[in-house]
Design a protein around this motif. Structure first.
Motif: not given
Lengths: 233, 233
Positions: B183-191
């Motif tokens: 989830h953290l990776e998804i958030i940061n990739a989106v960012r």
DNA sequence: ACAATGAAAATTGTATACAATATCGGCGTT
DNA sequence: AACGCCGATATTGTATACAATTTTCATTGT
């Protein structure tokens, strides 16, 4: 299969649900129009039980909103929401044809579909009385053919939200001709497992359909019946 | 937010719906188990009105099948159907992150999400009491952030079908840790608008979740209560 | 003994009655 | 005249009664 507007109500709840559903999808109610159980009882000459069940179905489907202070109102149908629905529909239908191009095919099924749409194309103006139903059937049949029932059901849920657009389209002959061409191309691309062209065809079919939405919606909104309350003061 | 098993029934219909829904999703009923209105009335000590409304909701949602004019039966939950649901979910969630990477972002929203999941990751065993809800919230929040409400609603419909799987997963610590990382990776990739890695992360997250499904389902089926009829012969 | 038939039971569909609650308006007080 | 309180009304939530239909099972006839 059901022909015209005859309502062979197997039960009152479903009947009322369908009639209200159609009204809402055709935007015959002003946005936010309030519905009361008793009012609908009087209109349809039935008791509150079936009316209530119909309203619950409409709420479940998202066509009617149940307000915090416990009353029902016709949900506003935003243009953006239609666009959103078409967007999701495209995503799902792209997956449908992708799956179909990958998996084992039921050729008899494709043959029947092709025969049907060839027939429709050739006898165009006359045969296309039930264009909306035929179109929905086509897309639903493809989705079912993937064998993924969840996918098919998700698409069906989307379709129920944009049903009225298809209803608005049946008079446009050019649109019908294009639909036939697109559908036949989709069928054949799938048969050839030609994913690229299948995707192109389905995209064109759906995006072109969407391009008609705004006009249809605006026209429908123009026809909207102003009945915020049954007897407006 | 609702904590344990307390039922603050705002109304009986919803309460009964939720209780039956949970039972069915937890596979506490044998597949095809027959439900009758009167039987449920007796069990919940209410009249047929709320029971009927609950059953209608369950039918609408697809958890209960209604044989016309005859009776209600708990729908069988096939393994294939779960797989299909995960398949559709992946398709839709991939679209979610694609949209998010393309459009204008609400950084405050991403910050809150990241803070939340960092907190969850660091205080892992203790904070994760409501893992299932947190997970559902995460995915639902992302879907809502796209601004496409139809997409969000479609995903929510899918999620309601696989809810019980998440309930089964909350005990697995390794799964929780991986979820946080994903989830953290998804958030940061989106960012970073890093579409490629966002897609990879969301795929991994969902596919890994699905890989747990079969075991959970089989385990649940093992626990299944054999109550085809309330008093078996 | 088996099958056909019919009556009783079971079950859902529909109608109506009652309960609870929220909304709106009138009336009185300040 | 304005504000607040109280009651009437409107509306939904729930319970129950009645209707229609299907299923079950026993009885009867062959």
């Amino acid at each position: 299969m059901r022909q015209g507007g005859e309502k062979l109500a197997e039960n009152l709840s479903v009947d009322i649900y369908e009639r209200l559903s159609l009204r809402i999808l055709k935007l015959e109610y002003a946005p936010g129009h309030r519905l009361t159980e008793e009012g609908l009882c009087a209109e349809f000459q039935v008791s509150r039980s079936p009316v209530r069940e119909a309203l619950n179905m409409l709420v479940q489907r998202g066509l009617v909103k149940k307000n915090p202070r416990q009353n029902y109102a016709v949900r506003e149908l935003e243009l953006k929401e239609i666009r959103d629905a078409y967007h999701v529909r495209l995503v799902l239908e792209l997956e449908v044809v992708s799956l179909l191009c990958k998996q084992e095919l039921d050729h008899a099924f494709l043959d029947r579909l092709e025969a049907r749409w060839t027939e429709l194309r050739d006898g165009l103006p006359d045969l296309f009385i039930h264009a909306a139903e035929e179109d929905e059937h086509f897309h639903h049949a493809l989705a079912e053919a993937t064998g993924n029932s969840v996918l098919a059901k998700s698409l069906a849920a989307i379709d129920s939200q944009i049903h009225f657009v298809r209803l608005s389209d049946i008079t446009n002959l050019e649109r019908l001709a294009k639909t036939c061409v697109d559908h036949l191309e989709i069928i054949n691309a799938v048969r050839r497992r030609d994913l690229k062209n299948a995707l192109i065809a389905i995209s064109r079919n759906i995006e072109w359909a969407e391009s008609n939405v705004e006009a249809a919606l605006k026209a429908a909104k123009g026809r909207q019946i102003g009945k915020k309350t049954r007897s407006p003061d």
